[in-house]
Design a protein around this motif. Structure first.
Motif, short mmCIF file in Angstrom:
data_model
loop_
_atom_site.label_atom_id
_atom_site.label_comp_id
_atom_site.label_asym_id
_atom_site.label_seq_id
_atom_site.Cartn_x
_atom_site.Cartn_y
_atom_site.Cartn_z
N LEU A 67 -66.22 83.92 65.20
CA LEU A 67 -66.37 85.26 65.76
C LEU A 67 -66.13 86.34 64.71
O LEU A 67 -66.73 87.42 64.76
N GLY A 68 -65.24 86.02 63.73
CA GLY A 68 -64.95 86.99 62.68
C GLY A 68 -66.14 87.32 61.81
O GLY A 68 -66.15 88.34 61.13
N CYS A 69 -67.15 86.46 61.84
CA CYS A 69 -68.38 86.73 61.07
C CYS A 69 -69.24 87.79 61.74
O CYS A 69 -70.19 88.29 61.13
N THR A 127 -56.37 84.56 60.40
CA THR A 127 -57.77 84.22 60.64
C THR A 127 -58.61 85.50 60.78
O THR A 127 -59.76 85.55 60.31
N LEU A 128 -58.03 86.53 61.40
CA LEU A 128 -58.73 87.82 61.49
C LEU A 128 -58.97 88.40 60.10
O LEU A 128 -60.02 89.02 59.86
N GLU A 129 -57.99 88.22 59.21
CA GLU A 129 -58.16 88.70 57.83
C GLU A 129 -59.41 88.10 57.20
O GLU A 129 -60.14 88.78 56.46
N ALA A 154 -61.48 93.94 68.13
CA ALA A 154 -62.33 93.55 69.25
C ALA A 154 -62.11 92.09 69.61
O ALA A 154 -62.06 91.72 70.79
N MET A 155 -61.95 91.24 68.58
CA MET A 155 -61.69 89.83 68.84
C MET A 155 -60.36 89.62 69.55
O MET A 155 -60.26 88.81 70.47
N LEU A 156 -59.34 90.36 69.12
CA LEU A 156 -58.03 90.21 69.75
C LEU A 156 -58.08 90.52 71.23
O LEU A 156 -57.63 89.73 72.07
#
Length: 434
Positions: A333-335, A371-373, A341-343
């Protein structure tokens, strides 16, 4: 149409809106409000909108957000971030790849003030890219290290990502801040090791900078002393129990402002601009949080968390296997999606699964934020890559993405170490609170 199908349609609609570049908060407001209206009626949707907005906006813990943002903005205009970079530059700049390592250290120090990855990449990019270009650093290394080093802003406390995670999962902000310290230092060390290996394999990537005398080193280190004092007082004060995270934010912001006044580096106009930027950023974060509290009840009503939990349980992958699957979803999803927004989209779905599995929520928070990083430097979105591109317009976007690849692999290695050894994340918060 079943309730579960309505929930899936809502998630699909949200993803489409985000891909169309609709602001995160407005997309979640729309989907959450319409979803609750459809499932529970107009009165329920309006009542939730009014109550959640007031409840969240009046939460005293959220004062930490504008205070830490203000601290970072004032530190930028007073030149404190530049002083930290200059100190690292003076100490290790003369070794091969030293300027790149100094940039990582500068990013880590600035991250401990601003809590923003974008601000770290932008500020250190303006400070360091010109220097590395002057000493003929390969653009892949110079731009890659700035983009990757900026990601430290969301892990090294104070971190806006940790604050949002804490609010959404009702965890302790103080515990999360302390949990991010050692993983942040571990990742910083992994980046420096990556630079060392790159320059050992290809010496032309990072030529040695000019040598500095002992007096010059001492003078630069003395210049960085104020920023180090602020970092130690804020984070150390939380660990020692001298003040809460909110009080630490007030102390940090006050000290940075006092430094600017005493050194006459903070003008009225500069303080006004820093305050205005802080208000805009805070308003953005608050809107996202309020919107998250609109869409979370909709997801709960549609039983999406239950369905996902049953699916993951059906995999029979065990605790660590399920954790890896969830982190892989975040990585993918981070891509495509922005970190916040993902959180707000995924935590209501995954967090109940984590709790049921008995996984420590503080440890999980560190893994998720790391992972968000990675999403900040992953194609095709890679926000930090585009930030560096704006600072170095002559460098091709593909060159920057190639430059961040070794650091992306270093982040994967760090994530694996943190999964294998949870105590790296938990030792400080457990020591403080137990």
């Amino acid at each position: 149409m079943t309730i579960g199908a309505i929930g899936l349609m809502g998630i699909a609609a949200l993803l489409i809106l985000l891909m169309l570049r609709i602001p995160v908060a407005f997309a979640m407001f729309l989907v959450g409000f319409l979803g609750i209206w459809h499932l529970n009626g107009w009165n329920a949707a309006m009542g939730l909108l009014a109550s959640e907005t007031f409840t969240l906006a009046s939460n005293p813990e959220l004062v930490i957000i504008p205070l830490f943002i203000l601290m970072g903005n004032v530190a930028t205009v007073t030149g404190m971030s530049r002083q930290l970079y200059d100190a690292a530059y003076a100490v290790i700049g003369q070794v091969r790849g030293g300027l790149a390592s100094a940039t990582v250290i500068g990013c880590g120090g600035f991250a401990a003030l601003s809590g923003s990855s974008v601000a770290s990449a932008l500020t250190m990019g303006k400070v360091s890219l010109r220097e590395m270009d002057r000493f003929d650093y390969d653009p892949r290394l110079s731009t890659g290290v700035v983009a990757a080093g900026g990601t430290l802003g969301i892990l090294i406390p104070p971190s806006t990502g940790f604050v949002i995670y804490a609010i959404l999962t009702e965890q302790s902000i103080g515990r999360l801040f302390l949990a991010g310290v050692l993983p942040g230092l571990l990742l910083l060390s992994a980046f420096i090791l990556t630079i060392t290996i790159m320059c050992w394999v290809r010496p032309a990537f990072g030529p040695a900078g000019p040598r500095t005398t002992i007096d010059e080193k001492s003078r630069k280190l003395l210049g960085a002393l104020p920023i180090l004092v602020v970092i130690l007082l804020t984070i150390g004060g939380i660990y020692a129990g001298l003040f809460s995270p909110t009080e630490a934010a007030g102390v940090g912001a006050g000290l940075v402002i006092l430094y600017g006044i005493v050194t006459r580096t903070l003008t009225v106009r500069a303080f006004w601009e820093a305050s205005k930027d802080s208000i805009v950023t805070t308003a953005t974060v608050m809107l996202i949080l309020i919107a998250a509290h609109m869409i979370n009840p909709f997801l709960a009503l549609s039983h999406i968390p239950t369905v996902v939990g049953e699916f993951l349980a059906g995999l029979e992958a065990g605790k660590i296997g399920t954790l890896v699957v969830i982190l892989f979803v975040y990585l993918v999803l981070g891509c495509f999606l922005e970190g916040f927004a993902m959180l707000v989209l995924t935590l209501p779905i995954f967090f109940p699964v984590i709790v049921d599995l008995g996984i420590d929520p503080i440890w999980f928070g560190v893994l998720v934020v790391l992972t968000l990083e990675m999403g900040l430097i992953s194609p095709p979105v890679g926000i930090n890559v585009f930030i560096v591109k704006s600072v170095a317009p002559k460098v091709e976007l593909g060159t920057i993405f190639r430059g961040v690849l070794p650091f992306w692999l270093a982040m994967i290695a760090t994530l694996a170490v943190l999964i294998a050894f949870p105590q790296i994340s938990l030792i400080l918060p457990n020591t403080m609170f137990n």
